[in-house]
Write an enzyme that holds these catalytic residues in place. Structure first.
Site, PDB file in Angstrom:
ATOM      1  N   ASP A 142       0.770  -1.245   0.000  1.00 55.51           N
ATOM      2  CA  ASP A 142       0.000   0.000   0.000  1.00 55.51           C
ATOM      3  C   ASP A 142       0.801   1.296   0.000  1.00 55.51           C
ATOM      4  O   ASP A 142       0.590   2.156  -0.843  1.00 55.51           O
ATOM      5  CB  ASP A 142      -1.003   0.007   1.170  1.00 55.51           C
ATOM      6  CG  ASP A 142      -2.021   1.136   1.042  1.00 55.51           C
ATOM      7  OD1 ASP A 142      -2.481   1.382  -0.083  1.00 55.51           O
ATOM      8  OD2 ASP A 142      -2.342   1.767   2.056  1.00 55.51           O
ATOM      9  N   CYS A 196     -15.518  -7.711 -17.178  1.00 54.57           N
ATOM     10  CA  CYS A 196     -16.647  -6.897 -16.697  1.00 54.57           C
ATOM     11  C   CYS A 196     -17.807  -6.947 -17.701  1.00 54.57           C
ATOM     12  O   CYS A 196     -18.966  -6.836 -17.314  1.00 54.57           O
ATOM     13  CB  CYS A 196     -16.223  -5.441 -16.493  1.00 54.57           C
ATOM     14  SG  CYS A 196     -15.269  -5.166 -14.992  1.00 54.57           S
ATOM     15  N   CYS A 199     -21.587  -5.174 -17.706  1.00 48.15           N
ATOM     16  CA  CYS A 199     -21.976  -4.818 -16.331  1.00 48.15           C
ATOM     17  C   CYS A 199     -21.513  -3.407 -15.998  1.00 48.15           C
ATOM     18  O   CYS A 199     -20.454  -2.968 -16.428  1.00 48.15           O
ATOM     19  CB  CYS A 199     -21.341  -5.813 -15.352  1.00 48.15           C
ATOM     20  SG  CYS A 199     -21.607  -5.399 -13.611  1.00 48.15           S
ATOM     21  N   CYS A 206     -22.465   4.164  -7.109  1.00 46.96           N
ATOM     22  CA  CYS A 206     -21.607   5.120  -6.383  1.00 46.96           C
ATOM     23  C   CYS A 206     -22.414   6.342  -5.919  1.00 46.96           C
ATOM     24  O   CYS A 206     -22.981   7.080  -6.742  1.00 46.96           O
ATOM     25  CB  CYS A 206     -20.444   5.562  -7.261  1.00 46.96           C
ATOM     26  SG  CYS A 206     -19.399   6.778  -6.408  1.00 46.96           S
ATOM     27  N   CYS A 222     -14.570  10.545  -4.116  1.00 48.11           N
ATOM     28  CA  CYS A 222     -14.782   9.216  -3.499  1.00 48.11           C
ATOM     29  C   CYS A 222     -14.896   9.351  -1.979  1.00 48.11           C
ATOM     30  O   CYS A 222     -14.078  10.025  -1.330  1.00 48.11           O
ATOM     31  CB  CYS A 222     -13.613   8.311  -3.877  1.00 48.11           C
ATOM     32  SG  CYS A 222     -13.667   6.708  -3.083  1.00 48.11           S
ATOM     33  N   CYS A 249     -15.635   3.387   2.183  1.00 48.01           N
ATOM     34  CA  CYS A 249     -16.919   3.070   1.545  1.00 48.01           C
ATOM     35  C   CYS A 249     -16.753   1.738   0.833  1.00 48.01           C
ATOM     36  O   CYS A 249     -15.683   1.435   0.293  1.00 48.01           O
ATOM     37  CB  CYS A 249     -17.252   4.194   0.561  1.00 48.01           C
ATOM     38  SG  CYS A 249     -18.641   3.843  -0.531  1.00 48.01           S
ATOM     39  N   CYS A 252     -19.167   0.211  -4.135  1.00 42.28           N
ATOM     40  CA  CYS A 252     -18.823  -0.328  -5.463  1.00 42.28           C
ATOM     41  C   CYS A 252     -18.266  -1.747  -5.375  1.00 42.28           C
ATOM     42  O   CYS A 252     -18.440  -2.548  -6.296  1.00 42.28           O
ATOM     43  CB  CYS A 252     -17.879   0.612  -6.220  1.00 42.28           C
ATOM     44  SG  CYS A 252     -16.353   1.021  -5.363  1.00 42.28           S
ATOM     45  N   CYS A 256     -20.462  -6.032  -6.801  1.00 37.61           N
ATOM     46  CA  CYS A 256     -19.820  -6.733  -7.918  1.00 37.61           C
ATOM     47  C   CYS A 256     -20.276  -8.199  -7.984  1.00 37.61           C
ATOM     48  O   CYS A 256     -20.123  -8.944  -7.008  1.00 37.61           O
ATOM     49  CB  CYS A 256     -18.311  -6.668  -7.781  1.00 37.61           C
ATOM     50  SG  CYS A 256     -17.473  -7.473  -9.155  1.00 37.61           S
TER      51      CYS A 256
END
Ligand code: B12
Ligand code: SF4
Ligand code: SF4
Length: 384
Positions: A142, A196, A199, A206, A222, A249, A252, A256
């Site tokens: 990260d 994807c 979709c 969002c 965001c 959050c 999203c 999926c």
């Protein structure tokens, strides 16, 4: 891992994959440091459009970020790992409970930076043992200038979905990524294609319309950025859209369809701590500095400090529509932190505008930003 793997890169990689599974990682793949040539121009565009907002550290080391080969020229392979933190229930259910705080799934347990890094270090040590003591390794999770998602896609772990996160057919998207850069030459994996299709569930769900286009995010919009990275007051236009999301959050990610096949979380440290799975806003709003440190010890939330956290709690209270929370808000109008006082003014204007007007004559806040919150709140409620 056996020392016999030393001579043969394929055997070394197979032994490393076995060790990664034993460590609890859900998937491992290998790529070359120069495999993500499209990432640098895309990052440059993201930065040029200012989509990183206040995250100046993304621009500061953009050259390394966009080019892993420049970050460490001696590295010959990049080993990418996925660590599943798949929740057991539906994380979006809590959004219907206005008296509760919705903390994103990844932050309800222990800080993944510590957990993943520890395991990456053990795995890197096993690699050195098997490949020879001259083998160089660096582990990243990260915080380094490394673009983990495109690297993971190049290593065949999955693809970057329209929500920009990495997902895999057998992984879903509830995964953390980690990287081991090494001087050892390991056979690369083939990248995975994008699945994807037509979709667009993540784009449509969002709450703040943070995707200017599929596969692109404007971080400034965001909720994860607004509640975690942004240091000052949350821009007024976003406050009502945040609901009770107080740290990150998940919307999203949660919608999926590939999560049907999600890998199970194997790390007990990611299990939600009871007190963080659905805490009451009223209790969190009363946290003192010591109380904050106590509750969030070992949690990623401690990084943002009490000021930013209580700012978020007050925005959620302002969105709650619950008049019984008015006393909790009023107690914060005299908080030592201006960031908290300003958010309390906004929350009160939403829950009890008449009370705000009644308190206004006595309220002369010495901080310019808080004074401005008073002025705008009173103007919006029609009191001035
Ligand atoms: C900065 C950052 C953020 C920022 C910006 C997010 C972003 N999407 O850039 C903010 C604070 C908003 C954020 C939020 C979150 N983050 Co974050 N974040 C990062 C960080 C540090 C850097 C990401 C980055 O480089 N962004 C810059 C942009 C340019 O890169 P990008 O998203 O990869 O952009 C690509 C696309 O735009 C694509 N693209 C552009 N056009 C096109 C067109 C086509 C056709 C295609 C295919 C692609 C494409 O190309 C770009 C380069 O690959 C990484 C860790 C790391 N070191 O990599 C974690 C990381 C991405 N975050 C992570 C997580 C878990 C989250 C949250 C889910 C946390 C939460 N629950 O709140 C949210 C998800 C929000 C979202 N929808 O992305 C995980 C994601 C794991 C995964 N499965 O992918 C990471 C990898 C950390 C980790 N080690 O596990 N994060
Ligand atoms: S994390 Fe939430 S606010 Fe951010 S892009 Fe995803 S759905 Fe939108
Ligand atoms: S929700 Fe749909 S569009 Fe978004 S990442 Fe998942 S499969 Fe792709």
């Amino acid at each position: 891992m056996s020392a016999r793997a030393e001579a043969d890169p394929a055997a070394l990689k197979a032994a490393l994959a076995e060790a990664a599974r034993a460590e609890g990682f859900a998937a491992m793949g290998v790529t070359a440091p120069d495999a993500i040539s499209e990432a640098a121009p895309r990052l440059a565009r993201f930065l040029a459009e200012g989509r990183h907002g206040e995250m100046g550290w993304m621009a500061d080391r953009a050259r390394w970020r966009g080019d892993p080969a420049a970050l460490w020229p001696e590295a010959r392979s990049v080993v990418m790992l996925a660590d599943a933190y798949t929740p057991t229930g539906n994380p979006l259910a809590l959004l219907e409970r206005p008296e509760r705080a919705a903390i994103s799934v990844y932050a309800q347990g222990r800080d993944y930076h510590d957990t993943v890094k520890k395991r990456l270090k053990r795995l890197a040590r096993a690699l050195i043992d098997a490949a020879g003591p001259e083998t160089g390794v660096k582990v990243f999770v990260d915080t380094a200038p490394v673009m983990e998602k495109p690297l993971a896609a190049a290593a065949g772990l999955g693809w970057q979905g329209k929500h920009t996160n990495l997902l895999g057919r057998d992984l879903g998207n509830w995964i953390f990524l980690g990287a081991i850069f090494t001087t050892a030459a390991l056979p690369p994996d083939a990248p995975e294609g994008e699945h994807c299709g037509s979709c667009r569930r993540c784009l449509d769900v969002c709450p703040t319309a943070a995707f200017p286009a599929p596969f692109q995010l404007d971080a400034r919009r965001c909720i994860s950025y607004l509640t975690i990275e942004l240091k000052g007051p949350i821009p007024r236009e976003f406050r009502p859209l945040i609901g009770n999301r107080v740290y990150g959050c998940d919307d999203c990610l949660a919608v999926c369809p590939w999560n049907k096949f999600a890998a199970e979380a194997r790390e007990i440290a990611y299990a939600a701590r009871l007190e963080l799975s659905r805490p009451r806003l009223s209790e969190l709003a009363g946290l003192t500095e010591d109380g904050f440190r106590e509750v969030f010890r070992g949690s990623p939330i401690k990084r943002i400090g009490r000021g930013r956290f209580l700012r978020n709690i007050l925005v959620a209270i302002g969105n709650s529509g619950l008049p019984e929370l008015v006393p909790v808000v009023e107690a914060r109008l005299s908080d030592p932190e201006p960031l908290i006082r300003g958010a309390a003014v906004w929350a009160l204007s939403r829950l009890a505008p008449a009370r705000l007007s009644a308190l206004a004559p006595a309220a002369r806040d010495p901080d310019d930003e808080v004074a401005e919150e008073w002025r705008l709140a009173l103007a919006e409620t029609g009191a001035v």
